[in-house]
Scaffold this motif. Structure first.
Motif, short mmCIF file in Angstrom:
data_model
loop_
_atom_site.label_atom_id
_atom_site.label_comp_id
_atom_site.label_asym_id
_atom_site.label_seq_id
_atom_site.Cartn_x
_atom_site.Cartn_y
_atom_site.Cartn_z
N ALA A 6 -14.31 -2.54 54.98
CA ALA A 6 -14.75 -1.26 55.55
C ALA A 6 -13.79 -0.14 55.13
CB ALA A 6 -14.85 -1.39 57.07
N SER A 7 -13.73 0.94 55.90
CA SER A 7 -12.92 2.11 55.56
C SER A 7 -11.44 1.85 55.87
CB SER A 7 -13.41 3.32 56.36
OG SER A 7 -12.71 4.49 56.00
N PHE A 8 -10.59 2.03 54.86
CA PHE A 8 -9.17 1.68 54.98
C PHE A 8 -8.42 2.61 55.96
CE2 PHE A 8 -8.26 -0.57 50.69
CZ PHE A 8 -9.46 -1.26 50.79
N TYR A 9 -7.58 2.02 56.80
CA TYR A 9 -6.67 2.82 57.62
C TYR A 9 -5.80 3.73 56.75
CZ TYR A 9 -7.29 -0.35 61.71
OH TYR A 9 -7.77 -1.08 62.77
N THR A 10 -5.35 3.20 55.64
CA THR A 10 -4.39 3.93 54.80
C THR A 10 -4.96 5.21 54.21
OG1 THR A 10 -4.99 2.36 53.06
CG2 THR A 10 -2.91 1.99 54.20
N VAL A 45 -6.84 8.80 68.08
CA VAL A 45 -5.78 7.80 68.00
C VAL A 45 -4.67 8.28 67.07
CG1 VAL A 45 -5.18 5.47 67.25
CG2 VAL A 45 -7.29 5.86 68.53
N ILE A 46 -5.07 8.75 65.89
CA ILE A 46 -4.10 9.26 64.93
C ILE A 46 -3.42 10.51 65.47
CG2 ILE A 46 -3.82 10.28 62.64
CD1 ILE A 46 -4.23 7.28 62.54
N GLY A 47 -4.22 11.42 66.03
CA GLY A 47 -3.67 12.67 66.56
C GLY A 47 -2.67 12.44 67.68
N LEU A 57 -6.15 0.11 65.01
CA LEU A 57 -5.79 1.44 64.55
C LEU A 57 -4.54 1.95 65.26
CD1 LEU A 57 -6.43 3.83 62.71
CD2 LEU A 57 -7.95 4.71 64.50
N ALA A 58 -4.39 1.62 66.53
CA ALA A 58 -3.20 2.04 67.28
C ALA A 58 -1.93 1.47 66.66
CB ALA A 58 -3.32 1.62 68.74
N ASP A 59 -2.02 0.26 66.10
CA ASP A 59 -0.87 -0.33 65.41
C ASP A 59 -0.54 0.47 64.16
OD1 ASP A 59 -0.83 -2.48 67.28
OD2 ASP A 59 -2.40 -3.49 66.12
N PHE A 60 -1.58 0.75 63.38
CA PHE A 60 -1.37 1.53 62.15
C PHE A 60 -0.88 2.93 62.47
CE2 PHE A 60 -3.08 4.85 59.40
CZ PHE A 60 -2.40 4.57 58.22
N ALA A 61 -1.35 3.52 63.57
CA ALA A 61 -0.97 4.88 63.93
C ALA A 61 0.53 5.04 64.09
CB ALA A 61 -1.70 5.32 65.21
N LYS A 62 1.20 3.97 64.52
CA LYS A 62 2.67 4.02 64.65
C LYS A 62 3.31 4.18 63.26
CE LYS A 62 2.52 1.02 68.73
NZ LYS A 62 2.86 -0.33 69.27
#
Length: 309
Positions: free
Chosen positions: A137-141, A229-231, A294-299
């Motif tokens: 799917a759509s990459f977090y990166t 989440v990112i914001g 996503l919360a993990d990646f957001a860090k």
């Protein structure tokens, strides 16, 4: 096992290489950049420096391999994206046939079968090999590419980064980013490259009798939920993901002097995301979701965000 990994030390290939080496496999990493040799060796893998446009190089590298992970890096400098993808896919197919490789894991995309000219999976039909097609799917990166836009404007657009000097009009006033024609409350599946790497590593060890397709995702939510989440991670909980119309997207690409056919393909790719067709295909496959949320990646994103200030 002797395993060939393409994609140099990219978002998927690096964690994949690390995982395979840890599992005790003999790993060769293909890269077009000779400066990557030391980093590849540091991971415990063997570098093979060359281009995927060179069939002879690919063939020699694939010989005696038990399995190959094959991916095609996108090129936004090619006026005919579909033609480019098909050429590179054919290079892989020709080399795999000549080398006699019996296990192939092919990186595709979750919208590949829905966009004219993007799907090259059929190039591998008829190979005397066990083939698995990965549709992540759509990459977090991808959020990294929108970092300056988040800093300057306080909203997210789905973006396409063209790493070619002079190609983009700097529509945001800061970087070569362009909002896209999906976003807002569109529901999307996002995926961590680490979860993709884990899935690819699993598949490389299998030998299905017929061609299989595996969708990969980590978390499903709306684009605006993802933006929050990112914001929140960077002190902007009000962050929104702006949605453009197909017409606005196409106009922006033309302003950026993107070749007409390529611009049309890019608009179509994002339009199917907005339509929900990609989500339907994903749900039909009923894949097991990955572990990285996503919360993990957001860090990780927040750490990079503040370092870049």
């Amino acid at each position: 096992m002797k395993i060939i990994v393409t994609g140099s030390l990219g978002n998927i290939s690096k964690p994949l290489t690390e995982l395979l080496v840890t599992q005790g496999h003999s790993v060769t990493v293909i890269s077009s950049n000779s400066k990557k040799q030391a980093a590849i060796k540091k991971l415990g893998a063997t570098p093979a420096i060359g281009s995927i446009s060179d069939v002879a190089f690919l063939t020699n590298t694939f010989r005696s391999a038990d399995a190959v992970y094959a991916m095609i890096p996108l090129s936004f400098t090619e006026p005919e994206l579909g033609d480019y993808l098909r050429r590179m896919a054919q290079n892989y197919a020709d080399a795999l046939i000549e080398a006699g490789t019996k296990r192939i894991v092919l990186m595709s995309g979750w919208a590949a079968d829905l966009v004219r000219g993007e799907n090259v999976e059929d190039v591998f039909e008829g190979l005397d090999a066990s083939i698995t097609i990965m549709r992540p799917a759509s990459f977090y990166t991808n959020f990294y590419q929108s970092m300056d836009l988040i800093k300057g404007k306080g909203f997210i657009g789905k973006f396409l980064t063209l790493r070619h000097s002079g190609l983009w009009a700097l529509l945001t006033g800061k970087t070569g980013l362009l909002m896209g024609n999906y976003g807002g409350d569109d529901r999307i599946v996002f995926v961590s490259p680490k979860d993709i790497a884990s899935a690819v590593a699993e598949e490389l060890l299998l030998r299905p009798e017929k061609t299989t397709i595996r969708y990969i995702g980590s978390e499903e939510m709306t684009c605006n939920e993802a933006a929050k989440v990112i914001g929140t991670a960077v002190g902007k909980p009000w962050l929104k993901w702006v949605l453009l119309s197909d017409k606005e997207m196409l106009q922006g690409l033309k302003m950026a002097k993107v070749p007409e056919k390529l611009a049309g393909t890019l608009v179509e790719m994002q339009a199917v995301m907005h339509s929900g067709k990609t989500l339907e295909s994903f749900h039909r496959s009923q894949p097991k979701m990955g572990k990285v949320k996503l919360a993990d990646f957001a860090k990780e994103f927040a750490e990079a965000y503040y370092k870049s200030n």
